[in-house]
Design an enzyme around this catalytic site. Structure first.
Site, PDB file in Angstrom:
ATOM      1  N   GLU A  59       0.829  -1.211   0.000  1.00 10.51           N
ATOM      2  CA  GLU A  59       0.000   0.000   0.000  1.00 10.51           C
ATOM      3  C   GLU A  59       0.865   1.263   0.000  1.00 10.51           C
ATOM      4  O   GLU A  59       2.094   1.190   0.101  1.00 10.51           O
ATOM      5  CB  GLU A  59      -0.948  -0.040   1.215  1.00 10.51           C
ATOM      6  CG  GLU A  59      -1.907  -1.209   1.100  1.00 10.51           C
ATOM      7  CD  GLU A  59      -2.937  -1.276   2.218  1.00 10.51           C
ATOM      8  OE1 GLU A  59      -2.793  -0.564   3.229  1.00 10.51           O
ATOM      9  OE2 GLU A  59      -3.901  -2.061   2.061  1.00 10.51           O
ATOM     10  N   ASN A  60       0.196   2.401  -0.127  1.00  4.32           N
ATOM     11  CA  ASN A  60       0.914   3.667  -0.219  1.00  4.32           C
ATOM     12  C   ASN A  60       0.070   4.772   0.405  1.00  4.32           C
ATOM     13  O   ASN A  60      -1.168   4.714   0.324  1.00  4.32           O
ATOM     14  CB  ASN A  60       1.182   3.982  -1.708  1.00  4.32           C
ATOM     15  CG  ASN A  60       2.186   5.076  -1.878  1.00  4.32           C
ATOM     16  OD1 ASN A  60       1.875   6.258  -1.802  1.00  4.32           O
ATOM     17  ND2 ASN A  60       3.433   4.694  -2.093  1.00  4.32           N
ATOM     18  N   GLU A  70      -1.712 -10.138  -6.066  1.00  8.58           N
ATOM     19  CA  GLU A  70      -1.741 -10.907  -7.312  1.00  8.58           C
ATOM     20  C   GLU A  70      -0.919 -10.218  -8.395  1.00  8.58           C
ATOM     21  O   GLU A  70      -0.183 -10.852  -9.143  1.00  8.58           O
ATOM     22  CB  GLU A  70      -3.184 -11.045  -7.821  1.00  8.58           C
ATOM     23  CG  GLU A  70      -4.119 -11.803  -6.910  1.00  8.58           C
ATOM     24  CD  GLU A  70      -4.833 -10.900  -5.914  1.00  8.58           C
ATOM     25  OE1 GLU A  70      -4.205  -9.964  -5.373  1.00  8.58           O
ATOM     26  OE2 GLU A  70      -6.026 -11.133  -5.672  1.00  8.58           O
ATOM     27  N   CYS A 105      -7.537  -7.089 -10.679  1.00 13.71           N
ATOM     28  CA  CYS A 105      -6.646  -8.265 -10.726  1.00 13.71           C
ATOM     29  C   CYS A 105      -7.201  -9.331 -11.671  1.00 13.71           C
ATOM     30  O   CYS A 105      -6.433 -10.023 -12.346  1.00 13.71           O
ATOM     31  CB  CYS A 105      -6.434  -8.842  -9.330  1.00 13.71           C
ATOM     32  SG  CYS A 105      -5.292  -7.826  -8.363  1.00 13.71           S
TER      33      CYS A 105
HETATM   34  N1  THU Z   1      -6.037  -6.753  -2.002  1.00 11.72           N
HETATM   35  C1  THU Z   1      -5.203  -7.618  -2.649  1.00 11.72           C
HETATM   36  O1  THU Z   1      -3.974  -7.533  -2.515  1.00 11.72           O
HETATM   37  N2  THU Z   1      -5.751  -8.580  -3.402  1.00 11.72           N
HETATM   38  C2  THU Z   1      -7.086  -8.803  -3.538  1.00 11.72           C
HETATM   39  O2  THU Z   1      -7.477  -9.677  -4.270  1.00 11.72           O
HETATM   40  C3  THU Z   1      -8.032  -7.997  -2.771  1.00 11.72           C
HETATM   41  C4  THU Z   1      -7.476  -6.770  -2.154  1.00 11.72           C
HETATM   42  C5  THU Z   1      -5.450  -5.725  -1.160  1.00 11.72           C
HETATM   43  C6  THU Z   1      -5.517  -4.332  -1.684  1.00 11.72           C
HETATM   44  C7  THU Z   1      -5.406  -3.539  -0.407  1.00 11.72           C
HETATM   45  O3  THU Z   1      -4.040  -3.395  -0.071  1.00 11.72           O
HETATM   46  C8  THU Z   1      -6.062  -4.396   0.635  1.00 11.72           C
HETATM   47  O4  THU Z   1      -6.110  -5.698   0.087  1.00 11.72           O
HETATM   48  C9  THU Z   1      -7.458  -3.961   1.014  1.00 11.72           C
HETATM   49  O5  THU Z   1      -8.241  -3.756  -0.085  1.00 11.72           O
END
Ligand code: THU
Length: 162
Positions: A59-60, A70, A105
């Site tokens: 995240e950022n 993914e 994704c």
């Molecule tokens: N997130 C993923 O990495 N993959 C997914 O399939 C669903 C959501 C992450 C994005 C964000 O950092 C956090 O989960 C909450 O949405």
């Protein structure tokens, strides 16, 4: 325990390979950088030649710059020369739900083929397997871009040669 409602599942992954893939996705989740959502996600992809690549969400503070697990895993694979995949496993901390990939994704996955397996998992290792195409019906794919190019080429050759 395995969920048996598999949709369009592709054949061929042995149980031990599925297990190894899921374990890798769970380990990758430990590296999640998610100070804002506190929602950890890990992913592991298996290439057709048997290599594994993993990723976690990153995240950022500028929230739209965050990237899902993914996409990190797939980008790592692609950036090392792999574009053909057998499967991806996705892990989260949700105990009662199989973690499902976000819309973006799904589009990222279908770029590399519609008929490979996505393992949606729970922390206990149980999983549900779906083909990429089942997760994104009526998708816009690389083939559609090619169609557009062919139409243009046809129009061009009519322009040039009457
Ligand atoms: N997130 C993923 O990495 N993959 C997914 O399939 C669903 C959501 C992450 C994005 C964000 O950092 C956090 O989960 C909450 O949405």
């Amino acid at each position: 325990m395995e969920d048996t409602r598999n949709q369009n599942m592709q054949p061929g992954l042995e149980d031990r390979v599925v297990k190894a893939l899921i374990q890798r996705s769970q380990k990758a989740k430990d590296f999640a950088y998610c100070p804002y959502s506190k929602f950890r996600v890990g992913a592991a992809v298996l290439t057709v030649d048997g290599s594994f690549f993993t990723g976690c969400n990153v995240e950022n503070a500028a929230s739209n710059l965050g990237i899902c697990a993914e996409r990190v895993a797939l980008s790592k694979a692609v950036s090392e020369g792999h574009q053909r995949f057998k499967a991806i496993a996705i892990a989260s901390d949700l105990k009662d739900d199989f973690i499902s990939p976000c819309g973006g994704c799904r589009q990222f996955l279908i770029e590399f083929g519609s008929q490979w397996n996505v393992y949606l998992t729970k922390p206990d290792g149980s999983h549900r397997c779906m083909a990429v195409e089942a997760l994104l019906p009526a998708a816009f794919t690389p083939e559609d871009i090619q169609k557009e190019k062919k139409e243009e080429e046809k129009a061009q050759s009519v322009d040039n040669y009457g």
